[in-house]
Write a protein that holds these residues in place. Structure first.
Motif, PDB file in Angstrom:
ATOM      1  N   LYS A  81       0.776  -1.044   0.036  1.00 43.77           N
ATOM      2  CA  LYS A  81      -0.086   0.008   0.159  1.00 43.77           C
ATOM      3  C   LYS A  81       0.903   1.223  -0.030  1.00 43.77           C
ATOM      4  CE  LYS A  81      -1.103   2.222   3.518  1.00 43.77           C
ATOM      5  NZ  LYS A  81      -0.898   3.473   3.752  1.00 43.77           N
ATOM      6  N   THR A  82       1.754   1.143   0.898  1.00 42.83           N
ATOM      7  CA  THR A  82       2.757   2.463   0.992  1.00 42.83           C
ATOM      8  C   THR A  82       3.641   2.473  -0.358  1.00 42.83           C
ATOM      9  OG1 THR A  82       3.095   1.988   3.165  1.00 42.83           O
ATOM     10  CG2 THR A  82       4.828   3.432   2.043  1.00 42.83           C
ATOM     11  N   LEU A  83       4.128   1.381  -1.074  1.00 45.49           N
ATOM     12  CA  LEU A  83       4.575   1.213  -2.341  1.00 45.49           C
ATOM     13  C   LEU A  83       3.633   2.187  -3.491  1.00 45.49           C
ATOM     14  CD1 LEU A  83       7.061   0.892  -4.324  1.00 45.49           C
ATOM     15  CD2 LEU A  83       5.923  -1.350  -4.337  1.00 45.49           C
ATOM     16  N   LYS A  84       2.619   1.648  -3.410  1.00 41.68           N
ATOM     17  CA  LYS A  84       1.609   2.112  -4.275  1.00 41.68           C
ATOM     18  C   LYS A  84       1.249   3.702  -4.140  1.00 41.68           C
ATOM     19  CE  LYS A  84      -0.707  -2.122  -5.278  1.00 41.68           C
ATOM     20  NZ  LYS A  84      -1.897  -2.715  -5.430  1.00 41.68           N
ATOM     21  N   VAL A  85       0.960   4.156  -2.809  1.00 45.25           N
ATOM     22  CA  VAL A  85       0.542   5.312  -2.429  1.00 45.25           C
ATOM     23  C   VAL A  85       1.772   6.541  -2.855  1.00 45.25           C
ATOM     24  CG1 VAL A  85      -0.142   6.963  -0.657  1.00 45.25           C
ATOM     25  CG2 VAL A  85      -1.289   4.770  -1.073  1.00 45.25           C
ATOM     26  N   GLU A  86       3.030   6.131  -2.449  1.00 44.72           N
ATOM     27  CA  GLU A  86       4.207   6.930  -2.296  1.00 44.72           C
ATOM     28  C   GLU A  86       4.788   7.070  -3.473  1.00 44.72           C
ATOM     29  OE1 GLU A  86       6.585   6.671   1.046  1.00 44.72           O
ATOM     30  OE2 GLU A  86       4.899   6.873   2.585  1.00 44.72           O
ATOM     31  N   GLN A  87       4.832   6.029  -4.378  1.00 44.41           N
ATOM     32  CA  GLN A  87       5.771   5.967  -5.653  1.00 44.41           C
ATOM     33  C   GLN A  87       4.985   5.565  -6.917  1.00 44.41           C
ATOM     34  OE1 GLN A  87       8.793   7.100  -5.732  1.00 44.41           O
ATOM     35  NE2 GLN A  87       9.042   6.657  -7.550  1.00 44.41           N
ATOM     36  N   THR A  88       4.407   4.366  -6.924  1.00 43.32           N
ATOM     37  CA  THR A  88       4.140   3.943  -8.288  1.00 43.32           C
ATOM     38  C   THR A  88       2.851   4.251  -8.795  1.00 43.32           C
ATOM     39  OG1 THR A  88       2.986   1.884  -7.401  1.00 43.32           O
ATOM     40  CG2 THR A  88       5.357   1.639  -8.019  1.00 43.32           C
ATOM     41  N   LEU A 107      13.392  -0.911 -11.854  1.00 40.13           N
ATOM     42  CA  LEU A 107      14.654  -0.122 -11.285  1.00 40.13           C
ATOM     43  C   LEU A 107      13.960   1.250 -10.520  1.00 40.13           C
ATOM     44  CD1 LEU A 107      17.395   0.799 -11.869  1.00 40.13           C
ATOM     45  CD2 LEU A 107      17.028   1.973 -13.657  1.00 40.13           C
ATOM     46  N   ASP A 108      12.798   1.533 -10.879  1.00 35.00           N
ATOM     47  CA  ASP A 108      12.308   2.863 -10.112  1.00 35.00           C
ATOM     48  C   ASP A 108      11.784   2.178  -8.764  1.00 35.00           C
ATOM     49  OD1 ASP A 108      11.141   5.476  -9.614  1.00 35.00           O
ATOM     50  OD2 ASP A 108       9.227   4.385  -9.541  1.00 35.00           O
ATOM     51  N   VAL A 109      11.145   0.886  -8.758  1.00 35.02           N
ATOM     52  CA  VAL A 109      10.736   0.432  -7.351  1.00 35.02           C
ATOM     53  C   VAL A 109      12.094   0.165  -6.604  1.00 35.02           C
ATOM     54  CG1 VAL A 109       9.719  -1.650  -6.245  1.00 35.02           C
ATOM     55  CG2 VAL A 109       8.500  -0.451  -8.103  1.00 35.02           C
ATOM     56  N   MET A 110      13.125  -0.611  -7.241  1.00 32.24           N
ATOM     57  CA  MET A 110      14.138  -1.009  -6.323  1.00 32.24           C
ATOM     58  C   MET A 110      14.852   0.491  -5.732  1.00 32.24           C
ATOM     59  SD  MET A 110      14.523  -4.003  -5.928  1.00 32.24           S
ATOM     60  CE  MET A 110      15.889  -4.006  -5.056  1.00 32.24           C
ATOM     61  N   ASP A 111      15.063   1.582  -6.442  1.00 34.26           N
ATOM     62  CA  ASP A 111      15.459   2.926  -6.317  1.00 34.26           C
ATOM     63  C   ASP A 111      14.859   3.324  -4.772  1.00 34.26           C
ATOM     64  OD1 ASP A 111      17.532   2.881  -7.933  1.00 34.26           O
ATOM     65  OD2 ASP A 111      16.419   4.191  -9.318  1.00 34.26           O
ATOM     66  N   ILE A 123      12.917   1.700  -2.877  1.00 37.91           N
ATOM     67  CA  ILE A 123      13.070   0.833  -1.511  1.00 37.91           C
ATOM     68  C   ILE A 123      14.394   1.091  -1.016  1.00 37.91           C
ATOM     69  CG2 ILE A 123      13.434  -1.528  -0.836  1.00 37.91           C
ATOM     70  CD1 ILE A 123      11.178  -2.374  -2.892  1.00 37.91           C
ATOM     71  N   GLU A 124      15.487   1.010  -1.782  1.00 41.40           N
ATOM     72  CA  GLU A 124      16.806   1.110  -1.282  1.00 41.40           C
ATOM     73  C   GLU A 124      17.193   2.516  -0.972  1.00 41.40           C
ATOM     74  OE1 GLU A 124      18.978  -1.040  -0.134  1.00 41.40           O
ATOM     75  OE2 GLU A 124      17.507  -2.722  -0.614  1.00 41.40           O
ATOM     76  N   GLY A 125      16.757   3.621  -1.720  1.00 46.19           N
ATOM     77  CA  GLY A 125      17.289   4.917  -1.514  1.00 46.19           C
ATOM     78  C   GLY A 125      16.421   5.543  -0.672  1.00 46.19           C
ATOM     79  N   PHE A 126      15.192   5.449  -0.256  1.00 42.02           N
ATOM     80  CA  PHE A 126      14.264   6.012   0.415  1.00 42.02           C
ATOM     81  C   PHE A 126      13.466   5.482   1.510  1.00 42.02           C
ATOM     82  CE2 PHE A 126       9.783   7.468   1.432  1.00 42.02           C
ATOM     83  CZ  PHE A 126      10.224   8.802   1.989  1.00 42.02           C
ATOM     84  N   TYR A 127      12.946   4.072   1.242  1.00 38.98           N
ATOM     85  CA  TYR A 127      12.128   3.376   2.226  1.00 38.98           C
ATOM     86  C   TYR A 127      13.112   2.827   3.239  1.00 38.98           C
ATOM     87  CZ  TYR A 127       8.688   0.232   3.996  1.00 38.98           C
ATOM     88  OH  TYR A 127       7.839  -0.461   4.885  1.00 38.98           O
TER      89      TYR A 127
END
Length: 76
Positions: A22-29, A42-46, A48-52
């Protein structure tokens, strides 16, 4: 694959992942339109690793980032 549900009508094992997705969908995708799967991956991995994991604080672990929490666990 093994299902993560412990028993019928007991979905507690899935709650952390449902919260994460839910957080991934709301905050990023939901804000992006990807041309390819590779671009989305690539965007999801960035994110997760860079922000989350490194910047976003989590109330369930004492308002620390996951990286800070893990560092404290290893030091203890």
């Amino acid at each position: 694959m093994v299902m993560s549900m412990s028993r019928r009508a007991n979905a507690w094992n899935n709650a952390p992942m449902e919260s994460f997705f839910k957080t991934l969908k709301v905050e990023q995708t939901s804000r992006c339109r990807y041309e390819t799967r590779a671009q989305a991956r690539l965007d999801v991995m960035d994110w997760i690793e860079g922000f989350y994991n490194r910047q976003r604080i989590h109330s369930s672990i004492g308002y620390l980032t996951p990286c800070d929490y893990e560092t404290r666990l290893q030091a203890a």
